[in-house]
Every structure is written in C-alpha cells, then in structure tokens.
Design a protein around this motif. Structure first.
Motif, mmCIF file in Angstrom:
data_model
loop_
_atom_site.group_PDB
_atom_site.id
_atom_site.type_symbol
_atom_site.label_atom_id
_atom_site.label_comp_id
_atom_site.label_asym_id
_atom_site.label_seq_id
_atom_site.Cartn_x
_atom_site.Cartn_y
_atom_site.Cartn_z
ATOM 1 N N ASP A 1 0.844 -1.194 0.000
ATOM 2 C CA ASP A 1 0.000 0.000 0.000
ATOM 3 C C ASP A 1 0.880 1.246 0.000
ATOM 4 O O ASP A 1 1.972 1.248 0.589
ATOM 5 C CB ASP A 1 -0.912 -0.004 1.240
ATOM 6 N N HIS A 2 0.397 2.317 -0.627
ATOM 7 C CA HIS A 2 1.229 3.514 -0.760
ATOM 8 C C HIS A 2 1.359 4.305 0.544
ATOM 9 O O HIS A 2 2.144 5.254 0.622
ATOM 10 C CB HIS A 2 0.709 4.413 -1.884
ATOM 11 N N HIS A 3 0.605 3.909 1.593
ATOM 12 C CA HIS A 3 0.718 4.542 2.902
ATOM 13 C C HIS A 3 1.232 3.575 3.975
ATOM 14 O O HIS A 3 1.141 3.861 5.166
ATOM 15 C CB HIS A 3 -0.644 5.084 3.358
ATOM 16 N N GLU A 4 1.795 2.472 3.574
ATOM 17 C CA GLU A 4 2.061 1.369 4.489
ATOM 18 C C GLU A 4 2.989 1.721 5.657
ATOM 19 O O GLU A 4 2.843 1.189 6.757
ATOM 20 C CB GLU A 4 2.650 0.190 3.706
ATOM 21 N N TYR A 5 3.942 2.608 5.465
ATOM 22 C CA TYR A 5 4.919 2.914 6.504
ATOM 23 C C TYR A 5 4.478 4.037 7.443
ATOM 24 O O TYR A 5 5.189 4.361 8.396
ATOM 25 C CB TYR A 5 6.260 3.299 5.878
ATOM 26 N N CYS A 6 3.327 4.637 7.190
ATOM 27 C CA CYS A 6 2.861 5.754 8.000
ATOM 28 C C CYS A 6 2.016 5.252 9.172
ATOM 29 O O CYS A 6 1.010 4.564 8.982
ATOM 30 C CB CYS A 6 2.043 6.717 7.144
ATOM 31 N N LYS A 7 2.399 5.624 10.391
ATOM 32 C CA LYS A 7 1.692 5.156 11.581
ATOM 33 C C LYS A 7 0.269 5.704 11.655
ATOM 34 O O LYS A 7 -0.629 5.048 12.185
ATOM 35 C CB LYS A 7 2.463 5.549 12.838
ATOM 36 N N PHE A 8 0.067 6.915 11.133
ATOM 37 C CA PHE A 8 -1.284 7.472 11.152
ATOM 38 C C PHE A 8 -2.222 6.619 10.297
ATOM 39 O O PHE A 8 -3.321 6.256 10.721
ATOM 40 C CB PHE A 8 -1.292 8.913 10.647
ATOM 41 N N TYR A 9 -1.786 6.310 9.076
ATOM 42 C CA TYR A 9 -2.632 5.509 8.189
ATOM 43 C C TYR A 9 -2.691 4.048 8.631
ATOM 44 O O TYR A 9 -3.659 3.348 8.323
ATOM 45 C CB TYR A 9 -2.117 5.597 6.751
ATOM 46 N N LYS A 10 -1.654 3.603 9.342
ATOM 47 C CA LYS A 10 -1.618 2.205 9.781
ATOM 48 C C LYS A 10 -2.655 1.928 10.858
ATOM 49 O O LYS A 10 -3.458 0.998 10.751
ATOM 50 C CB LYS A 10 -0.219 1.885 10.319
ATOM 51 N N ASP A 11 -2.653 2.767 11.907
ATOM 52 C CA ASP A 11 -3.564 2.488 13.018
ATOM 53 C C ASP A 11 -4.041 3.748 13.742
ATOM 54 O O ASP A 11 -4.628 3.663 14.819
ATOM 55 C CB ASP A 11 -2.903 1.539 14.027
ATOM 56 N N GLY A 12 -3.761 4.923 13.157
ATOM 57 C CA GLY A 12 -4.204 6.168 13.772
ATOM 58 C C GLY A 12 -3.413 6.579 14.994
ATOM 59 O O GLY A 12 -3.819 7.513 15.710
ATOM 60 N N SER A 13 -2.272 5.921 15.249
ATOM 61 C CA SER A 13 -1.534 6.160 16.493
ATOM 62 C C SER A 13 -0.579 7.347 16.414
ATOM 63 O O SER A 13 0.090 7.650 17.404
ATOM 64 C CB SER A 13 -0.746 4.904 16.878
ATOM 65 N N CYS A 14 -0.491 8.005 15.269
ATOM 66 C CA CYS A 14 0.437 9.131 15.132
ATOM 67 C C CYS A 14 -0.276 10.310 14.491
ATOM 68 O O CYS A 14 -1.364 10.193 13.938
ATOM 69 C CB CYS A 14 1.656 8.713 14.299
ATOM 70 N N GLY A 15 0.360 11.427 14.562
ATOM 71 C CA GLY A 15 -0.118 12.667 13.965
ATOM 72 C C GLY A 15 0.896 13.744 14.281
ATOM 73 O O GLY A 15 0.578 14.931 14.329
ATOM 74 N N ALA A 16 2.149 13.295 14.499
ATOM 75 C CA ALA A 16 3.205 14.221 14.908
ATOM 76 C C ALA A 16 3.436 15.318 13.884
ATOM 77 O O ALA A 16 3.720 16.465 14.248
ATOM 78 C CB ALA A 16 4.505 13.452 15.163
ATOM 79 N N CYS A 17 3.317 14.988 12.609
ATOM 80 C CA CYS A 17 3.547 16.001 11.573
ATOM 81 C C CYS A 17 2.451 17.074 11.593
ATOM 82 O O CYS A 17 2.695 18.216 11.183
ATOM 83 C CB CYS A 17 3.672 15.360 10.202
ATOM 84 N N ILE A 18 1.262 16.727 12.063
ATOM 85 C CA ILE A 18 0.187 17.716 12.193
ATOM 86 C C ILE A 18 0.606 18.787 13.191
ATOM 87 O O ILE A 18 0.477 19.990 12.943
ATOM 88 C CB ILE A 18 -1.126 17.045 12.666
ATOM 89 N N VAL A 19 1.137 18.335 14.325
ATOM 90 C CA VAL A 19 1.567 19.252 15.380
ATOM 91 C C VAL A 19 2.765 20.084 14.934
ATOM 92 O O VAL A 19 2.875 21.269 15.266
ATOM 93 C CB VAL A 19 1.921 18.454 16.656
ATOM 94 N N ARG A 20 3.656 19.496 14.151
ATOM 95 C CA ARG A 20 4.882 20.168 13.753
ATOM 96 C C ARG A 20 4.649 21.289 12.743
ATOM 97 O O ARG A 20 5.398 22.267 12.723
ATOM 98 C CB ARG A 20 5.858 19.151 13.142
ATOM 99 N N CYS A 21 3.640 21.187 11.914
ATOM 100 C CA CYS A 21 3.447 22.184 10.861
ATOM 101 C C CYS A 21 3.104 23.553 11.452
ATOM 102 O O CYS A 21 2.133 23.691 12.199
ATOM 103 C CB CYS A 21 2.334 21.752 9.911
ATOM 104 N N PRO A 22 3.869 24.596 11.135
ATOM 105 C CA PRO A 22 3.642 25.918 11.735
ATOM 106 C C PRO A 22 2.453 26.678 11.157
ATOM 107 O O PRO A 22 2.063 27.710 11.696
ATOM 108 C CB PRO A 22 4.951 26.659 11.440
ATOM 109 N N VAL A 23 1.870 26.183 10.062
ATOM 110 C CA VAL A 23 0.759 26.921 9.436
ATOM 111 C C VAL A 23 -0.472 26.042 9.255
ATOM 112 O O VAL A 23 -1.356 26.352 8.449
ATOM 113 C CB VAL A 23 1.194 27.536 8.078
ATOM 114 N N ASP A 24 -0.547 24.954 9.997
ATOM 115 C CA ASP A 24 -1.724 24.064 9.960
ATOM 116 C C ASP A 24 -2.039 23.574 8.545
ATOM 117 O O ASP A 24 -3.213 23.465 8.155
ATOM 118 C CB ASP A 24 -2.951 24.772 10.551
ATOM 119 N N ALA A 25 -0.980 23.266 7.793
ATOM 120 C CA ALA A 25 -1.192 22.768 6.431
ATOM 121 C C ALA A 25 -1.349 21.251 6.395
ATOM 122 O O ALA A 25 -1.561 20.676 5.329
ATOM 123 C CB ALA A 25 -0.024 23.188 5.536
#
Length: 284
Positions: free
Chosen positions: A209-233
């Motif tokens: 799957d094209h999202h296989e290595y992403c923890k958010f898409y895997k099981d919803g357990s991550c979202g660190a990049c959401i918090v890191r983005c300074p402009v809520d993109a």
C-alpha cells in the motif's frame, strides 16, 4: 556492460565524492550536505507511470517522453527504459538543528534547499556522463529545461514529474500524512531521477500500500507532523498544498532570513520531516 551493483556504486561515489555536496556556502566545506544515498530501479513501463499520467493530468510525463526530450529523434518504448531513483537523506546534524525549529525552518535546512538545484544538476550530470561512457544513453530529470509547474484538476499544484512518486515505484518507500516519502533512511529526504535506455531488474517493492509505513494511516496512532506544521497545512485529512506553498512564498518574500530573500534560493520548510517518528527510518 555495467551491472546494477556497479551503477549503484557510481551513484554512491558521485554523491559522496562530489565537490558540491558540502556546506562550503557557510564556510563548512568538510561537512557533507547530504548523507550516503539510497537507490532504486523501476521498469519504464511499470503501470504506475501510466496511472500517474491518467490521474494527475496529460501534462505528466511518461519515461519515454522524458527520454525523447533529450534524444528527440529516437523512437523508443517505455519497456526499453529503466528509471533510476536516488534518495538523498539529510545529515544527522541538519536534522538535529531542524528538530529545534518551530515557526521557521533552521538555517541549515534552508541552505540544503537553496543549494539543491545547482548541486543536483552537477551530480546527476556526472552520473550520466559515467553511464554514457559504458555505451548507454541516460537522461537526468534535473537537466530537463522543459520541467514546469502545472495545476492538476484532481490534485491542484503539480508538475511534469514527481521524484517522490518515482521513488515509490522504485521501491524506496511509501507516503506519510504530510505527503513526504518514508524510506529506510526516514522522511527527511530529497530525490532525483535518471532514465536509461537499458533494461535492469526492478527493485522489489516491499510494501503493498502507498501509505504502508505511516503510523497514522496504519492504526491512527500518530499525527506528529500535524503538530509540527507551523501553518496548519497538515490535518487528519492530509496535506494542504496551497497552504504549504503560501508559507514557502512568505519565507522567500517576507519573513525568511536575508540569505533566502536576497538570493536565487527556492525556500523550503520541512519542519514536518523532523522530530517525528519517521524522521530517521520506518517507524516500528
């Protein structure tokens, strides 16, 4: 005739030994700008290339269309070509500095983005020259002057070619929530592409799957990049390319350091690629 392993060695040595792969611009010529590269191979007629063209827009190139921009009078099919993807990991030092960034990317990260175009064209042309000395014909995407930005009816901001999507086809990684490609070396990466008129065995894609290595898409357990983005993109809905692009332009024209604003540099950000579980590798 060169083998795949020999081509990988040529690429690795061209990157490692390049006089351009360093922080000489800030007086640190002994410090590499990019780490040891990773390399993947894809068949020119891999169905994903045609899928991209159909999905993104007719302006998106097939491998043979890129090849013929250089070899204009040569008739060739995609099946006769191999697409080589090269991944450039950011160094430990750059990522460490970037981890401390919050509202503005670190200076060192901005330098790696600003120096990228001039560096990668020289490195890939050196690789092309060595491949051509073996009798094959080769094209570096970063030397194609026709490359330009477009608007996809389905995806918005787009271009003639995506190095990241090519890296996915070539077995180097899968996409995260922020659209960055998560590889064995992490997500803090940039990519380049070379196309050759010789057939090589493609790199096996170790994912389904094209999202296989992403923890958010895997099981919803991550979202660190959401918090890191300074402009809520970045949100749970994915990456807002328009917001992201507007911030990059603001760095370039308004709020960035003088060495970005008063130069030929393209601005970068990449805060979402640091201080996240996929920064240095595939998350466990």
């Amino acid at each position: 005739m060169l083998t795949k392993d020999e081509i990988v060695t040529i690429i690795e040595q061209s990157v490692i030994m390049s006089e351009y792969n360093n922080f000489g611009v800030i007086g640190m010529k002994d410090l590499p700008m990019w780490e040891h590269p990773i390399v993947g191979f894809a068949k020119g007629d891999d169905p994903y290339f045609e899928y991209y063209k159909q999905s993104i827009g007719d302006f998106y190139w097939l491998p043979k269309e890129v090849y013929q921009l250089k070899y204009k009078n040569e008739s060739i099919n995609d099946s006769q070509l191999t697409v080589i993807s090269i991944g450039f990991p950011q160094t430990k030092e750059t990522k460490q500095e970037q981890r401390n960034a919050a509202e503005m990317p670190s200076d060192r990260w901005l330098y790696t983005r600003g120096e990228w175009e001039s560096m990668i064209e020289k490195i890939t042309e050196d690789i092309v020259t060595q491949l051509e000395s073996d009798g094959m014909k080769a094209v570096s995407l970063d030397s194609i002057k026709e490359f330009s930005r477009h608007t996809s009816e389905k995806f918005g901001i787009a271009s003639n070619w995506s190095h990241r999507h090519t890296a996915f086809i070539a077995g180097l990684g899968t996409f995260g929530l922020s659209d960055g490609l998560i590889t064995e070396k992490g997500k803090a990466m940039r990519f380049a592409t070379i196309i050759v008129n010789r057939q090589f065995e493609p790199t096996e894609r170790a994912y389904q799957d094209h999202h296989e290595y992403c923890k958010f898409y895997k099981d919803g357990s991550c979202g660190a990049c959401i918090v890191r983005c300074p402009v809520d993109a970045i949100s749970k809905d994915g990456h807002n390319k328009e917001k992201c692009s507007a911030f990059l332009q603001k760095i370039k024209n308004e709020i960035g350091p003088d060495f970005v604003k008063n130069s030929h540099y393209i601005s970068g950000c990449g805060i979402c690629q640091s201080k996240v579980p996929c920064q240095n590798g595939i998350p466990k």
